[in-house]
Design a protein around this motif. Sequence first.
Motif, PDB file in Angstrom:
ATOM      1  N   GLN A  46       0.825  -1.214   0.000  1.00 33.67           N
ATOM      2  CA  GLN A  46       0.000   0.000   0.000  1.00 33.67           C
ATOM      3  C   GLN A  46       0.853   1.254   0.000  1.00 33.67           C
ATOM      4  O   GLN A  46       0.434   2.286  -0.510  1.00 33.67           O
ATOM      5  CB  GLN A  46      -0.932   0.015   1.215  1.00 33.67           C
ATOM      6  N   ASN A  47       2.033   1.179   0.570  1.00 34.23           N
ATOM      7  CA  ASN A  47       2.912   2.339   0.698  1.00 34.23           C
ATOM      8  C   ASN A  47       4.037   2.325  -0.331  1.00 34.23           C
ATOM      9  O   ASN A  47       5.017   3.041  -0.183  1.00 34.23           O
ATOM     10  CB  ASN A  47       3.520   2.373   2.104  1.00 34.23           C
ATOM     11  N   THR A  48       3.891   1.496  -1.359  1.00 29.76           N
ATOM     12  CA  THR A  48       4.942   1.325  -2.352  1.00 29.76           C
ATOM     13  C   THR A  48       4.408   1.689  -3.733  1.00 29.76           C
ATOM     14  O   THR A  48       3.302   1.290  -4.095  1.00 29.76           O
ATOM     15  CB  THR A  48       5.430  -0.146  -2.364  1.00 29.76           C
ATOM     16  N   ALA A  49       5.191   2.426  -4.496  1.00 30.35           N
ATOM     17  CA  ALA A  49       4.801   2.758  -5.869  1.00 30.35           C
ATOM     18  C   ALA A  49       5.085   1.561  -6.769  1.00 30.35           C
ATOM     19  O   ALA A  49       6.146   0.951  -6.675  1.00 30.35           O
ATOM     20  CB  ALA A  49       5.578   3.976  -6.349  1.00 30.35           C
ATOM     21  N   TYR A  50       4.132   1.210  -7.612  1.00 30.94           N
ATOM     22  CA  TYR A  50       4.338   0.122  -8.571  1.00 30.94           C
ATOM     23  C   TYR A  50       3.331   0.234  -9.700  1.00 30.94           C
ATOM     24  O   TYR A  50       2.325   0.927  -9.591  1.00 30.94           O
ATOM     25  CB  TYR A  50       4.252  -1.246  -7.897  1.00 30.94           C
ATOM     26  N   THR A  51       3.634  -0.448 -10.790  1.00 31.96           N
ATOM     27  CA  THR A  51       2.704  -0.541 -11.907  1.00 31.96           C
ATOM     28  C   THR A  51       2.355  -2.013 -12.113  1.00 31.96           C
ATOM     29  O   THR A  51       3.028  -2.907 -11.594  1.00 31.96           O
ATOM     30  CB  THR A  51       3.300   0.041 -13.208  1.00 31.96           C
ATOM     31  N   ILE A  52       1.296  -2.239 -12.874  1.00 37.66           N
ATOM     32  CA  ILE A  52       0.811  -3.592 -13.100  1.00 37.66           C
ATOM     33  C   ILE A  52       0.725  -3.837 -14.598  1.00 37.66           C
ATOM     34  O   ILE A  52       0.200  -3.006 -15.341  1.00 37.66           O
ATOM     35  CB  ILE A  52      -0.565  -3.797 -12.434  1.00 37.66           C
TER      36      ILE A  52
END
Length: 80
Positions: A46-52
Amino acid sequence: MTITLKYFGSLADIAQLREEQFTFDEEIISVSALKSKIESSYQNMQNTAYTIAVNQTMSDLQTKISDKDVVAFLPPFAGG
């Protein structure tokens, strides 16, 4: 429906695995719904930037996921 989830970089560290299978009762779900389920399981995401990416294509939250799809959780990339 069964899908394969793959985690890369720091996201693999958070999940403590690189790949897993997920089974859902639904025939199709959205990336948004999957993201909510994953962040419930791995709260540090929840506190991490990421893409899918779905089937090696970058996706948005409305992208639909179907049976046997491969979903990758990708940390931010640094170029060079």
